[in-house]
Design a protein around this motif. Structure first.
Motif, PDB file in Angstrom:
ATOM      1  N   LYS A  85     -42.513  59.422 -52.192  1.00  0.00           N
ATOM      2  CA  LYS A  85     -43.328  59.396 -53.403  1.00  0.00           C
ATOM      3  C   LYS A  85     -44.292  58.216 -53.313  1.00  0.00           C
ATOM      4  N   ALA A  86     -45.479  58.426 -53.813  1.00  0.00           N
ATOM      5  CA  ALA A  86     -46.498  57.370 -53.804  1.00  0.00           C
ATOM      6  C   ALA A  86     -46.209  56.350 -54.886  1.00  0.00           C
ATOM      7  N   ASN A  87     -46.728  55.146 -54.678  1.00  0.00           N
ATOM      8  CA  ASN A  87     -46.695  54.135 -55.735  1.00  0.00           C
ATOM      9  C   ASN A  87     -48.122  53.592 -55.898  1.00  0.00           C
ATOM     10  N   MET A  88     -48.320  52.781 -56.921  1.00  0.00           N
ATOM     11  CA  MET A  88     -49.670  52.349 -57.251  1.00  0.00           C
ATOM     12  C   MET A  88     -50.357  51.565 -56.130  1.00  0.00           C
ATOM     13  N   THR A  89     -49.592  50.910 -55.282  1.00  0.00           N
ATOM     14  CA  THR A  89     -50.221  50.188 -54.175  1.00  0.00           C
ATOM     15  C   THR A  89     -50.843  51.147 -53.154  1.00  0.00           C
ATOM     16  N   ASP A  90     -50.504  52.441 -53.236  1.00  0.00           N
ATOM     17  CA  ASP A  90     -51.052  53.447 -52.318  1.00  0.00           C
ATOM     18  C   ASP A  90     -52.361  54.060 -52.826  1.00  0.00           C
ATOM     19  N   LEU A  91     -52.735  53.771 -54.067  1.00  0.00           N
ATOM     20  CA  LEU A  91     -53.853  54.464 -54.708  1.00  0.00           C
ATOM     21  C   LEU A  91     -55.126  54.444 -53.869  1.00  0.00           C
TER      22      LEU A  91
ATOM     23  N   LYS B 151     -54.429  58.628 -59.855  1.00  0.00           N
ATOM     24  CA  LYS B 151     -53.732  57.497 -60.491  1.00  0.00           C
ATOM     25  C   LYS B 151     -52.711  58.006 -61.499  1.00  0.00           C
ATOM     26  N   ASP B 152     -53.108  58.956 -62.339  1.00  0.00           N
ATOM     27  CA  ASP B 152     -52.187  59.527 -63.326  1.00  0.00           C
ATOM     28  C   ASP B 152     -51.011  60.224 -62.648  1.00  0.00           C
TER      29      ASP B 152
ATOM     30  N   ILE C 218     -49.697  59.511 -59.731  1.00  0.00           N
ATOM     31  CA  ILE C 218     -48.800  58.469 -59.206  1.00  0.00           C
ATOM     32  C   ILE C 218     -47.966  57.884 -60.347  1.00  0.00           C
ATOM     33  N   GLU C 219     -48.617  57.568 -61.455  1.00  0.00           N
ATOM     34  CA  GLU C 219     -47.911  56.971 -62.592  1.00  0.00           C
ATOM     35  C   GLU C 219     -46.801  57.880 -63.121  1.00  0.00           C
ATOM     36  N   ARG C 220     -46.989  59.184 -63.075  1.00  0.00           N
ATOM     37  CA  ARG C 220     -45.975  60.131 -63.542  1.00  0.00           C
ATOM     38  C   ARG C 220     -44.923  60.430 -62.473  1.00  0.00           C
ATOM     39  N   GLY C 221     -45.108  59.886 -61.272  1.00  0.00           N
ATOM     40  CA  GLY C 221     -44.180  60.175 -60.177  1.00  0.00           C
ATOM     41  C   GLY C 221     -44.408  61.535 -59.551  1.00  0.00           C
ATOM     42  N   HIS C 222     -45.641  62.057 -59.680  1.00  0.00           N
ATOM     43  CA  HIS C 222     -45.964  63.392 -59.207  1.00  0.00           C
ATOM     44  C   HIS C 222     -46.947  63.378 -58.044  1.00  0.00           C
ATOM     45  N   CYS C 223     -46.842  62.375 -57.198  1.00  0.00           N
ATOM     46  CA  CYS C 223     -47.697  62.287 -56.013  1.00  0.00           C
ATOM     47  C   CYS C 223     -46.820  61.919 -54.820  1.00  0.00           C
ATOM     48  N   ILE C 224     -46.948  62.696 -53.765  1.00  0.00           N
ATOM     49  CA  ILE C 224     -46.168  62.503 -52.547  1.00  0.00           C
ATOM     50  C   ILE C 224     -47.144  62.198 -51.423  1.00  0.00           C
ATOM     51  N   ILE C 225     -46.779  61.267 -50.556  1.00  0.00           N
ATOM     52  CA  ILE C 225     -47.639  60.916 -49.422  1.00  0.00           C
ATOM     53  C   ILE C 225     -46.917  61.154 -48.111  1.00  0.00           C
ATOM     54  N   VAL C 226     -47.696  61.395 -47.081  1.00  0.00           N
ATOM     55  CA  VAL C 226     -47.167  61.425 -45.720  1.00  0.00           C
ATOM     56  C   VAL C 226     -47.910  60.342 -44.939  1.00  0.00           C
TER      57      VAL C 226
ATOM     58  N   GLU D 279     -48.369  58.220 -41.190  1.00  0.00           N
ATOM     59  CA  GLU D 279     -48.223  58.177 -39.737  1.00  0.00           C
ATOM     60  C   GLU D 279     -48.462  56.725 -39.340  1.00  0.00           C
ATOM     61  N   ALA D 280     -47.480  56.114 -38.709  1.00  0.00           N
ATOM     62  CA  ALA D 280     -47.587  54.714 -38.309  1.00  0.00           C
ATOM     63  C   ALA D 280     -48.016  53.835 -39.492  1.00  0.00           C
ATOM     64  N   ASN D 281     -47.390  54.049 -40.646  1.00  0.00           N
ATOM     65  CA  ASN D 281     -47.636  53.286 -41.877  1.00  0.00           C
ATOM     66  C   ASN D 281     -49.028  53.453 -42.466  1.00  0.00           C
ATOM     67  N   HIS D 282     -49.760  54.495 -42.057  1.00  0.00           N
ATOM     68  CA  HIS D 282     -51.063  54.808 -42.636  1.00  0.00           C
ATOM     69  C   HIS D 282     -50.972  56.158 -43.334  1.00  0.00           C
ATOM     70  N   ILE D 283     -51.467  56.234 -44.550  1.00  0.00           N
ATOM     71  CA  ILE D 283     -51.433  57.492 -45.293  1.00  0.00           C
ATOM     72  C   ILE D 283     -52.422  58.465 -44.665  1.00  0.00           C
ATOM     73  N   VAL D 284     -51.898  59.630 -44.281  1.00  0.00           N
ATOM     74  CA  VAL D 284     -52.736  60.659 -43.662  1.00  0.00           C
ATOM     75  C   VAL D 284     -52.851  61.907 -44.534  1.00  0.00           C
ATOM     76  N   GLY D 285     -52.040  61.974 -45.605  1.00  0.00           N
ATOM     77  CA  GLY D 285     -52.111  63.121 -46.490  1.00  0.00           C
ATOM     78  C   GLY D 285     -51.326  62.878 -47.761  1.00  0.00           C
ATOM     79  N   PHE D 286     -51.584  63.726 -48.763  1.00  0.00           N
ATOM     80  CA  PHE D 286     -50.870  63.600 -50.024  1.00  0.00           C
ATOM     81  C   PHE D 286     -50.815  64.943 -50.725  1.00  0.00           C
ATOM     82  N   LEU D 287     -49.930  65.017 -51.697  1.00  0.00           N
ATOM     83  CA  LEU D 287     -49.724  66.211 -52.513  1.00  0.00           C
ATOM     84  C   LEU D 287     -49.541  65.746 -53.951  1.00  0.00           C
ATOM     85  N   THR D 288     -50.146  66.458 -54.900  1.00  0.00           N
ATOM     86  CA  THR D 288     -49.910  66.186 -56.320  1.00  0.00           C
ATOM     87  C   THR D 288     -49.390  67.458 -56.971  1.00  0.00           C
ATOM     88  N   TYR D 289     -48.581  67.277 -58.018  1.00  0.00           N
ATOM     89  CA  TYR D 289     -48.038  68.432 -58.725  1.00  0.00           C
ATOM     90  C   TYR D 289     -47.789  68.077 -60.187  1.00  0.00           C
TER      91      TYR D 289
END
Length: 140
Positions: A6-12, A33-34, A36-44, A46-56
């Protein structure tokens, strides 16, 4: 090495960067941002770099609905969208997960089908001349 969480605000900023690589602007920053705040954002990552995300959200007839799946253009066709979908299915707050894509987006249709989603209907008149196909997968 990859990591799906799950993403957190530092990932925005990094998530918005991936989104802007795809759509060409940062217009969805507040939406992301919204999410992430609701806990509805997932990140993937690679080597500690965000390469993709999903919101729901869970407002689609009390079912989970994936509204965005974005993968950096340079990281596509490496299975990252599938990893995001797998995480979503395994951690969904509801037993039914839906999403959609345009009829013209054959690549995304294949991603859904490869990951066990089935077509569950069509919505006309969202994008002129390009109906939206609804996809569904059960979490059990």
């Amino acid at each position: 090495m990859y990591n799906v969480v799950k993403a957190n605000m530092t990932d925005l900023d990094d998530i918005v960067h991936v989104d802007s690589e795809v759509i060409g602007n940062t217009s969805r920053r507040n939406f992301i941002k919204d999410s992430i705040e609701r806990g509805h954002c997932i990140i993937v990552q690679e080597a500690n770099h965000i390469v993709g995300f999903l919101t729901y959200d869970t407002n689609f007839f009390d079912c989970s609905f994936i509204s965005l799946i974005m993968v950096s253009p340079s990281k596509r066709r490496k299975g990252y969208a599938g990893l995001l979908l797998e995480y979503m299915i395994n951690h969904s707050p509801t037993t039914k997960v839906f999403s959609s894509t345009n009829c013209s987006n054959v690549t995304m249709q294949k991603v859904f089908e490869t990951n066990g989603f089935i077509q569950s209907g069509k919505i006309e008149n969202l994008d002129e001349g390009d109906p939206e196909i609804i996809f569904f997968k059960s979490t059990y």
